[in-house]
Design a protein around this motif. Structure first.
Motif, PDB file in Angstrom:
ATOM      1  N   PHE A   1       1.371  17.058  18.463  1.00 57.63           N
ATOM      2  CA  PHE A   1       1.810  16.160  17.377  1.00 57.63           C
ATOM      3  C   PHE A   1       1.062  16.717  16.287  1.00 57.63           C
ATOM      4  N   ASP A   2       1.724  17.269  15.076  1.00 61.71           N
ATOM      5  CA  ASP A   2       0.807  17.628  13.849  1.00 61.71           C
ATOM      6  C   ASP A   2       0.804  16.332  13.039  1.00 61.71           C
ATOM      7  N   GLU A   3      -0.308  15.809  13.237  1.00 64.90           N
ATOM      8  CA  GLU A   3      -0.812  14.625  12.347  1.00 64.90           C
ATOM      9  C   GLU A   3      -1.741  14.975  11.325  1.00 64.90           C
ATOM     10  N   VAL A   4      -1.593  16.109  10.665  1.00 67.70           N
ATOM     11  CA  VAL A   4      -2.465  16.573   9.594  1.00 67.70           C
ATOM     12  C   VAL A   4      -2.306  15.498   8.562  1.00 67.70           C
ATOM     13  N   MET A   5      -0.998  15.146   8.374  1.00 62.57           N
ATOM     14  CA  MET A   5      -0.550  14.057   7.164  1.00 62.57           C
ATOM     15  C   MET A   5      -0.762  12.653   7.599  1.00 62.57           C
ATOM     16  N   THR A   6      -0.401  12.445   8.712  1.00 63.70           N
ATOM     17  CA  THR A   6      -0.085  11.097   9.143  1.00 63.70           C
ATOM     18  C   THR A   6      -1.307  10.374   9.829  1.00 63.70           C
TER      19      THR A   6
ATOM     20  N   ILE B   1       5.571  19.321  16.453  1.00 65.22           N
ATOM     21  CA  ILE B   1       6.106  18.374  15.552  1.00 65.22           C
ATOM     22  C   ILE B   1       5.445  17.468  14.646  1.00 65.22           C
ATOM     23  N   GLU B   2       5.882  17.176  13.301  1.00 69.57           N
ATOM     24  CA  GLU B   2       5.383  16.059  12.621  1.00 69.57           C
ATOM     25  C   GLU B   2       5.898  14.736  12.879  1.00 69.57           C
ATOM     26  N   PRO B   3       5.516  14.071  13.712  1.00 72.02           N
ATOM     27  CA  PRO B   3       6.212  12.967  14.132  1.00 72.02           C
ATOM     28  C   PRO B   3       6.702  11.797  12.990  1.00 72.02           C
TER      29      PRO B   3
ATOM     30  N   GLY C   1       6.562  14.972   6.592  1.00 67.25           N
ATOM     31  CA  GLY C   1       6.082  14.667   5.125  1.00 67.25           C
ATOM     32  C   GLY C   1       6.220  15.830   4.337  1.00 67.25           C
ATOM     33  N   ASN C   2       6.957  16.876   4.668  1.00 63.90           N
ATOM     34  CA  ASN C   2       7.010  18.205   3.890  1.00 63.90           C
ATOM     35  C   ASN C   2       8.499  18.685   3.818  1.00 63.90           C
ATOM     36  N   MET C   3       9.596  17.271   3.846  1.00 63.38           N
ATOM     37  CA  MET C   3      10.824  17.457   3.440  1.00 63.38           C
ATOM     38  C   MET C   3      11.197  16.216   2.819  1.00 63.38           C
TER      39      MET C   3
ATOM     40  N   ASN D   1       9.988  20.798   8.894  1.00 68.06           N
ATOM     41  CA  ASN D   1       8.774  20.508   9.348  1.00 68.06           C
ATOM     42  C   ASN D   1       7.658  21.572   8.850  1.00 68.06           C
ATOM     43  N   TYR D   2       6.581  21.332   8.396  1.00 64.33           N
ATOM     44  CA  TYR D   2       5.600  22.229   8.056  1.00 64.33           C
ATOM     45  C   TYR D   2       4.331  22.288   8.726  1.00 64.33           C
ATOM     46  N   HIS D   3       3.811  23.245   9.267  1.00 68.41           N
ATOM     47  CA  HIS D   3       2.638  23.242  10.128  1.00 68.41           C
ATOM     48  C   HIS D   3       1.573  24.287   9.389  1.00 68.41           C
ATOM     49  N   GLY D   4       1.522  24.410   8.282  1.00 71.50           N
ATOM     50  CA  GLY D   4       0.645  25.409   7.584  1.00 71.50           C
ATOM     51  C   GLY D   4       1.368  26.848   7.339  1.00 71.50           C
ATOM     52  N   HIS D   5       0.350  27.613   6.669  1.00 72.27           N
ATOM     53  CA  HIS D   5       1.232  28.946   6.270  1.00 72.27           C
ATOM     54  C   HIS D   5       0.898  30.215   7.100  1.00 72.27           C
TER      55      HIS D   5
ATOM     56  N   GLY E   1      -6.198  16.784   9.786  1.00 69.05           N
ATOM     57  CA  GLY E   1      -6.601  17.449   8.597  1.00 69.05           C
ATOM     58  C   GLY E   1      -6.862  16.387   7.482  1.00 69.05           C
ATOM     59  N   LYS E   2      -6.745  16.970   6.244  1.00 67.23           N
ATOM     60  CA  LYS E   2      -6.422  15.851   5.025  1.00 67.23           C
ATOM     61  C   LYS E   2      -7.553  14.712   5.086  1.00 67.23           C
ATOM     62  N   ILE E   3      -7.039  13.494   5.593  1.00 61.89           N
ATOM     63  CA  ILE E   3      -8.101  12.351   5.559  1.00 61.89           C
ATOM     64  C   ILE E   3      -9.483  12.477   6.366  1.00 61.89           C
TER      65      ILE E   3
ATOM     66  N   SER F   1      -9.261  23.605   7.911  1.00 63.06           N
ATOM     67  CA  SER F   1      -7.829  23.224   7.389  1.00 63.06           C
ATOM     68  C   SER F   1      -6.990  22.855   8.375  1.00 63.06           C
ATOM     69  N   GLY F   2      -5.601  22.279   7.965  1.00 61.82           N
ATOM     70  CA  GLY F   2      -4.533  21.813   8.701  1.00 61.82           C
ATOM     71  C   GLY F   2      -3.979  23.046   9.431  1.00 61.82           C
ATOM     72  N   THR F   3      -3.910  24.006   8.556  1.00 61.24           N
ATOM     73  CA  THR F   3      -3.161  25.538   9.138  1.00 61.24           C
ATOM     74  C   THR F   3      -4.030  25.921  10.202  1.00 61.24           C
ATOM     75  N   GLU F   4      -5.542  25.890   9.995  1.00 60.09           N
ATOM     76  CA  GLU F   4      -6.126  26.541  11.102  1.00 60.09           C
ATOM     77  C   GLU F   4      -5.938  25.676  12.226  1.00 60.09           C
ATOM     78  N   ALA F   5      -5.840  24.376  12.204  1.00 60.49           N
ATOM     79  CA  ALA F   5      -5.663  23.341  13.528  1.00 60.49           C
ATOM     80  C   ALA F   5      -4.377  23.660  14.162  1.00 60.49           C
ATOM     81  N   THR F   6      -3.343  23.684  13.463  1.00 62.74           N
ATOM     82  CA  THR F   6      -2.044  23.954  14.114  1.00 62.74           C
ATOM     83  C   THR F   6      -1.919  25.445  14.919  1.00 62.74           C
ATOM     84  N   MET F   7      -2.460  26.436  13.926  1.00 68.34           N
ATOM     85  CA  MET F   7      -2.778  27.821  14.446  1.00 68.34           C
ATOM     86  C   MET F   7      -3.301  27.930  15.886  1.00 68.34           C
TER      87      MET F   7
HETATM   88  C1  PLP Z   1       1.802  18.223   8.578  1.00 74.18           C
HETATM   89  C2  PLP Z   1       1.018  19.420   7.971  1.00 74.18           C
HETATM   90  N1  PLP Z   1       0.531  20.235   8.917  1.00 74.18           N
HETATM   91  C3  PLP Z   1      -0.269  21.192   8.247  1.00 74.18           C
HETATM   92  C4  PLP Z   1      -0.543  21.200   6.870  1.00 74.18           C
HETATM   93  C5  PLP Z   1      -1.497  22.288   6.665  1.00 74.18           C
HETATM   94  O1  PLP Z   1      -2.778  21.887   6.280  1.00 74.18           O
HETATM   95  P1  PLP Z   1      -3.553  22.539   5.240  1.00 74.18           P
HETATM   96  O2  PLP Z   1      -3.031  22.777   3.970  1.00 74.18           O
HETATM   97  O3  PLP Z   1      -5.123  22.025   5.251  1.00 74.18           O
HETATM   98  O4  PLP Z   1      -3.809  24.068   5.618  1.00 74.18           O
HETATM   99  C6  PLP Z   1      -0.069  20.126   6.219  1.00 74.18           C
HETATM  100  C7  PLP Z   1      -0.428  20.480   4.744  1.00 74.18           C
HETATM  101  O5  PLP Z   1       0.113  19.692   3.917  1.00 74.18           O
HETATM  102  C8  PLP Z   1       0.835  19.398   6.517  1.00 74.18           C
HETATM  103  O6  PLP Z   1       1.294  18.603   5.617  1.00 74.18           O
END
Ligand code: PLP
Length: 394
Positions: free
Chosen positions: A213-218, A180-182, A185-187, A143-147, A241-243, A116-122
């Protein structure tokens, strides 16, 4: 719109699942209605349990850039199913996936797949701390990097060069990384300014801190090479993540060889995953990425459709490629403070009205809309038509 079956399922769900959902935003709490329960999806459409059809602009929150149930991904998954679903052992698919990502994104010399993206940023933050032998992390408001909880964090203002200079002057020698989310997408969608990202690159290098760079979304969304290819800035580590999962659960993080070689079994940073590099997920992701790479006109197509939508809406919009937000505010949105000035009440009203007319938008002012390759020009026109009707009703 009849949502009887969805309502029943939501009541049932709340008995066993906290809030009835496995991810909070799906509860539609921000817009004050119960969520439609989705039964199936195809192309640009999702269908709920009551048989309502929607043109989908949530795109599973980003992954479905090719649309739902893309024939190539479906076919590839069907073939892989014949071969088994998980081995917990290395596969050719993982080698191909790593090869493809490192080829498309030059800053990524080595990559590790997670779920998951969360695991990636963590994991990237843990790695950054181990590599630099420092503890502090800088992130940005909105900015959001997972939970997961990012420990030892200082929150700086997005797009604010003076603030980041102040933070580094105060404790630059203790900073392991700036994440950073370059293009946030989370605000809602809020792109970083070019000079701001350049400053971050410069100041992190000066203080020997890592830039993540958190490019989970971008990643593979705003351009094949992600946000870093648009800004022409090389981060030390990138999270994906995602795509890259083609609609299945995947995350990944990668970057400079010297840093990535700190990971076990080569180095001391232990990071593992029972299902990491899962063959089904790798198959779906690899098929999606190959398709995107072989058909660069997809990004032109996405840009044209998104531009058409933006110009027809006549609203306060931030957009980068196929990622956009309508802000219910009269002022430009460039950071978290300006995003918070938006009227969530007006957004909720708009979103509800659009849903009733068959346009499925994110049920939160602070989430992005996504255009997919499966959206037709007619889908875009329908959005614009329903939008006019929603405004007329106000
Ligand atoms: C920029 C960004 N980083 C991290 C995450 C977390 O990814 P995941 O929901 O796959 O854990 C998200 C999820 O929306 C995200 O948009």
């Amino acid at each position: 719109m009849n949502l009887e079956k969805s309502d029943q399922l939501f009541s049932e769900a709340q008995k066993y699942i906290p809030g009835g959902v496995n991810s909070p935003v799906r509860a539609f709490k921000d817009i004050g209605i119960n969520p439609p329960f989705i039964a199936r999806a195809e192309g640009s459409r999702v269908y709920d349990e009551d048989g309502n059809e929607y043109i989908d602009f949530v795109s599973s929150w980003g992954p479905m850039i090719l649309g739902h149930n893309h024939p190539k991904i479906k076919e590839a998954l069907q073939s892989q199913l014949e071969l088994g679903t998980s081995y917990g052992a290395p596969t050719d698919l993982e080698v191909k996936m790593a090869g493809l990502i490192t080829e498309i994104v030059p800053s990524v010399e080595m990559i590790r797949m997670v779920n998951s993206g969360t695991e990636a940023t963590m994991s990237s933050l843990r790695l950054a701390k181990a590599y630099t032998k420092r503890e502090k992390v800088i992130k940005f408001a909105g900015n959001y990097h997972g939970h997961h909880v990012i420990e030892n964090t200082t929150v700086a203002n997005y797009n604010d060069i003076e603030d980041i200079e102040r933070v580094f002057q105060k404790s630059g020698e203790q900073i392991a990384a700036v994440i950073i989310e370059p293009i946030a997408g989370n605000m809602g969608v809020v792109p970083a300014r070019q000079d701001f990202l350049e400053k971050l690159r410069e100041i992190t290098q000066k203080y020997s801190a890592l830039l993540i760079f958190d490019e989970v979304m971008t990643g593979f969304r705003v351009a094949l090479g992600g946000a870093q290819s648009i800004y022409n800035i090389k981060p030390d580590l990138t999270c994906f993540g995602k795509i890259i999962g083609g609609g299945l659960p995947v995350g990944a993080y990668g970057g400079k060889r010297e840093i990535m070689e700190m990971l076990a079994p080569l180095g001391p940073v232990y990071q593992a995953g029972t299902l990491s590099g899962n063959p089904l997920a790798m198959t779906a992701g690899l098929t999606a990425l190959k398709f995107l790479k072989e058909n660069p006109d997809i990004y032109t197509n996405l840009e044209q459709k998104a531009k058409r939508l933006q110009s027809g809406l006549d609203a306060n919009i931030n957009r980068v490629g196929s990622m956009m937000s309508i802000f219910f505010s009269d002022e430009p949105v460039f950071d978290y403070e300006s995003a918070k000035k938006c009227s969530t009440k007006l957004y909720a009203k708009y979103c509800k009205s659009m849903l009733k007319k068959g346009i499925y938008l994110p049920p939160s002012q602070f989430e992005a809309f996504f255009i997919s390759y499966a959206h037709t020009d007619e889908d875009i026109e329908l959005f614009l038509q329903k939008n006019r009707e929603s405004y007329e009703k106000k």
